[in-house]
Design a protein around this motif. Sequence first.
Motif, PDB file in Angstrom:
ATOM      1  N   CYS A  65       0.952  -1.301  -0.075  1.00 37.89           N
ATOM      2  CA  CYS A  65      -0.137  -0.005   0.055  1.00 37.89           C
ATOM      3  C   CYS A  65       0.943   1.376  -0.067  1.00 37.89           C
ATOM      4  CB  CYS A  65      -0.955  -0.063   1.163  1.00 37.89           C
ATOM      5  SG  CYS A  65      -0.071   0.010   2.613  1.00 37.89           S
ATOM      6  N   LYS A  66       0.278   2.336  -0.384  1.00 41.06           N
ATOM      7  CA  LYS A  66       0.874   3.703  -0.355  1.00 41.06           C
ATOM      8  C   LYS A  66       1.951   4.061   0.705  1.00 41.06           C
ATOM      9  CE  LYS A  66       0.732   8.287  -2.489  1.00 41.06           C
ATOM     10  NZ  LYS A  66       2.068   8.727  -1.448  1.00 41.06           N
ATOM     11  N   GLY A  67       1.233   3.852   2.125  1.00 43.51           N
ATOM     12  CA  GLY A  67       2.003   4.104   3.226  1.00 43.51           C
ATOM     13  C   GLY A  67       3.142   3.442   3.335  1.00 43.51           C
ATOM     14  N   ASP A  68       3.128   2.268   3.275  1.00 45.34           N
ATOM     15  CA  ASP A  68       4.165   1.198   3.449  1.00 45.34           C
ATOM     16  C   ASP A  68       5.194   1.289   2.192  1.00 45.34           C
ATOM     17  OD1 ASP A  68       2.971   0.081   5.617  1.00 45.34           O
ATOM     18  OD2 ASP A  68       2.184  -1.518   4.678  1.00 45.34           O
ATOM     19  N   PHE A  69       4.683   1.645   0.914  1.00 44.62           N
ATOM     20  CA  PHE A  69       5.806   1.901  -0.195  1.00 44.62           C
ATOM     21  C   PHE A  69       6.669   3.086   0.196  1.00 44.62           C
ATOM     22  CE2 PHE A  69       7.089   3.504  -4.188  1.00 44.62           C
ATOM     23  CZ  PHE A  69       7.526   2.307  -4.795  1.00 44.62           C
ATOM     24  N   ASP A  70       5.971   4.119   0.670  1.00 38.80           N
ATOM     25  CA  ASP A  70       6.671   5.448   0.948  1.00 38.80           C
ATOM     26  C   ASP A  70       7.553   5.389   2.128  1.00 38.80           C
ATOM     27  OD1 ASP A  70       5.185   6.467  -1.035  1.00 38.80           O
ATOM     28  OD2 ASP A  70       3.763   7.484   0.214  1.00 38.80           O
ATOM     29  N   PHE A  71       7.176   4.518   3.239  1.00 43.46           N
ATOM     30  CA  PHE A  71       8.105   4.293   4.242  1.00 43.46           C
ATOM     31  C   PHE A  71       9.330   3.522   3.717  1.00 43.46           C
ATOM     32  CE2 PHE A  71       9.546   0.900   7.196  1.00 43.46           C
ATOM     33  CZ  PHE A  71      10.164   1.801   8.165  1.00 43.46           C
ATOM     34  N   LEU A  72       9.188   2.750   2.953  1.00 40.20           N
ATOM     35  CA  LEU A  72      10.573   1.716   2.473  1.00 40.20           C
ATOM     36  C   LEU A  72      11.324   2.566   1.671  1.00 40.20           C
ATOM     37  CD1 LEU A  72       9.160  -2.006   1.768  1.00 40.20           C
ATOM     38  CD2 LEU A  72      10.472  -1.221   3.610  1.00 40.20           C
ATOM     39  N   ALA A  73      10.839   3.651   0.864  1.00 39.36           N
ATOM     40  CA  ALA A  73      11.392   4.353   0.054  1.00 39.36           C
ATOM     41  C   ALA A  73      12.380   5.391   0.797  1.00 39.36           C
ATOM     42  CB  ALA A  73      10.593   5.527  -0.621  1.00 39.36           C
ATOM     43  N   THR A  74      12.018   5.564   2.123  1.00 44.09           N
ATOM     44  CA  THR A  74      12.907   6.465   2.947  1.00 44.09           C
ATOM     45  C   THR A  74      13.896   5.666   3.401  1.00 44.09           C
ATOM     46  OG1 THR A  74      11.758   5.856   5.181  1.00 44.09           O
ATOM     47  CG2 THR A  74      10.871   7.606   3.754  1.00 44.09           C
ATOM     48  N   LEU A  75      14.003   4.430   3.395  1.00 48.50           N
ATOM     49  CA  LEU A  75      15.175   3.370   3.704  1.00 48.50           C
ATOM     50  C   LEU A  75      16.169   3.473   2.808  1.00 48.50           C
ATOM     51  CD1 LEU A  75      13.429   0.452   5.435  1.00 48.50           C
ATOM     52  CD2 LEU A  75      14.017   2.467   6.395  1.00 48.50           C
ATOM     53  N   ASN A  76      15.781   4.077   1.470  1.00 45.48           N
ATOM     54  CA  ASN A  76      16.868   4.203   0.513  1.00 45.48           C
ATOM     55  C   ASN A  76      18.303   4.942   0.956  1.00 45.48           C
ATOM     56  OD1 ASN A  76      17.496   3.889  -2.561  1.00 45.48           O
ATOM     57  ND2 ASN A  76      17.658   6.052  -2.370  1.00 45.48           N
ATOM     58  N   ASP A  77      18.214   5.756   1.828  1.00 39.97           N
ATOM     59  CA  ASP A  77      19.300   6.406   2.494  1.00 39.97           C
ATOM     60  C   ASP A  77      19.460   6.219   3.906  1.00 39.97           C
ATOM     61  OD1 ASP A  77      19.756   7.698   0.186  1.00 39.97           O
ATOM     62  OD2 ASP A  77      18.284   9.073   0.130  1.00 39.97           O
ATOM     63  N   CYS A  78      19.007   4.940   4.516  1.00 35.62           N
ATOM     64  CA  CYS A  78      18.910   4.794   5.867  1.00 35.62           C
ATOM     65  C   CYS A  78      19.979   3.599   5.996  1.00 35.62           C
ATOM     66  CB  CYS A  78      17.718   4.689   6.483  1.00 35.62           C
ATOM     67  SG  CYS A  78      17.540   3.989   8.109  1.00 35.62           S
ATOM     68  N   LYS A  79      20.670   3.545   7.236  1.00 39.41           N
ATOM     69  CA  LYS A  79      21.469   2.315   7.651  1.00 39.41           C
ATOM     70  C   LYS A  79      20.731   2.118   8.908  1.00 39.41           C
ATOM     71  CE  LYS A  79      24.366   2.548   4.076  1.00 39.41           C
ATOM     72  NZ  LYS A  79      24.033   3.584   3.395  1.00 39.41           N
ATOM     73  N   SER A  80      20.568   0.744   9.279  1.00 44.03           N
ATOM     74  CA  SER A  80      20.050   0.518  10.604  1.00 44.03           C
ATOM     75  C   SER A  80      21.531   0.003  11.571  1.00 44.03           C
ATOM     76  CB  SER A  80      19.323  -0.954  10.632  1.00 44.03           C
ATOM     77  OG  SER A  80      20.162  -2.072  10.273  1.00 44.03           O
ATOM     78  N   ASP A  81      21.343   0.399  12.750  1.00 45.05           N
ATOM     79  CA  ASP A  81      22.565   0.163  13.497  1.00 45.05           C
ATOM     80  C   ASP A  81      23.128  -1.308  13.468  1.00 45.05           C
ATOM     81  OD1 ASP A  81      22.312   2.299  14.487  1.00 45.05           O
ATOM     82  OD2 ASP A  81      21.005   2.220  16.310  1.00 45.05           O
ATOM     83  N   ILE A  82      22.153  -2.250  13.562  1.00 45.20           N
ATOM     84  CA  ILE A  82      22.729  -3.643  13.400  1.00 45.20           C
ATOM     85  C   ILE A  82      23.532  -4.034  12.082  1.00 45.20           C
ATOM     86  CG2 ILE A  82      20.844  -4.753  12.366  1.00 45.20           C
ATOM     87  CD1 ILE A  82      21.061  -7.012  14.381  1.00 45.20           C
ATOM     88  N   LEU A  83      23.390  -3.474  10.919  1.00 45.09           N
ATOM     89  CA  LEU A  83      23.877  -3.553   9.859  1.00 45.09           C
ATOM     90  C   LEU A  83      25.392  -3.298   9.748  1.00 45.09           C
ATOM     91  CD1 LEU A  83      21.429  -2.815   6.931  1.00 45.09           C
ATOM     92  CD2 LEU A  83      22.206  -5.279   8.129  1.00 45.09           C
TER      93      LEU A  83
END
Length: 437
Positions: A32-50
């Motif tokens: 859905c659009k809300g989930d898709f837009d959220f994942l799009a923000t991860l394009n420039d995001c790194k999680s601490d565990i990675l």
Amino acid sequence: MTNTITVREYKDLTLGNKTAQSDQDSDSAQLCKGDFDFLATLNDCKSDILEWYYKEWETEKDPPNIVEYRKQNCLRIQNYVGMIRLPDSNSILQILPKVRIVPTDKDEKQKLTEIIVSTLTPRISEISVFKDDRNVLMEYIIGWFLMHVENVVKKGIRQNYVLEQENSTFIKGKILFSQHIIHNTALQHRTFIEYEDYTPNCIENRAIHSALWVCVKHSQHPKNKQNAIRYCHMFDSIDKMHATDTLEQWKDNRYYQHYTDIKPLVKIILNGIQPFMTEGKNQIPAILFPMEIVYEKYIAQCLQQYATDYNVRSQATGTQLTNNGFNLKPDIVMKKDDENIVLDTKWKEYDKNNENKLINQGDAYQMYAYSQAYDADTILLYPKDHNESEQKTEEHTFAHGQKNTLKTHITNLNDDPKKIATEIKQSLTKSQHSEAV
């Protein structure tokens, strides 16, 4: 009930009208659009565990982005496995390996968890088989953690000396005069002291207690949640981790020997399931692991554990391609007497459209450089894909310089670590019929 969307590495995520249960072997899944837009923000995001995982493996690489844009309204998951909780639909996006490592879905999630966790432990542990189905990789990790908590409780929750500071009505230990002057100018009946207390409230138990509360908060599996709550009561007299606590303070010694296998699981849960910050104010729990590093570490560990007649080095350094630099860093170097063998792990399927060759040109050039620098035979290690009925191998002899060989070997990750190491050792023997490259 939480909806689970399952995809594999490098599959597409497209914008749709609704979130739908996907086929994990299909080319894409709709969001859905809300989930898709959220994942799009991860394009420039790194999680601490990675970042922690890459640092732990001492690799010079930076973690790749979690997703990348393919085209308009289409994202692609990068080379990660794990899960991300999607905020709009409250669904869980479960990411499985692009190579099917075992024949069935249920066994694949369990085996994947075993492989990931074993790469974070100092040895390959015996694994207890789950008796019931846990739908998401996260639940396997939580379930495994809870089994180790049970083991810790059965063998005894350890106590240790912990340094305490207290504004007390009596004196023991030593007086902290500076703090005493600050706090007790008008309280002459009190003394600010520091002393050691023999207590279970040590960093190891505080970390386990904190991880248990994370499991209570985020687990969707009834049995996992029930067990997490039960063990939380057993640790009720122990604090959660303090603001100044870090897992680097965890002691690894004989006294805490039965805590050894639970430590990496605590790391995963506290660093991975705990929310990581994205752009904006969203906090979403996620566990993600880079499969190319997981595969490399797992193979290296199998060989170090069961190929003891060889000196096995992972991420070997110290050799240069030229006099002025270009450091070579092969994944694994095995040495026996004066003979070297260089192994390079490739987390990918061979080119199904190329019926003649498994080795591509770039890999052949890379292994030729290793062969000349180390005067060594070389082997490319690929994972077995259980979707494929036949997995071929190749063997060549380099035509220039030392007449060393280049082989491919298919590792079956469904095998136990000892068998994986034994079959790799068997492939080290030279063939009498090698094709020149």
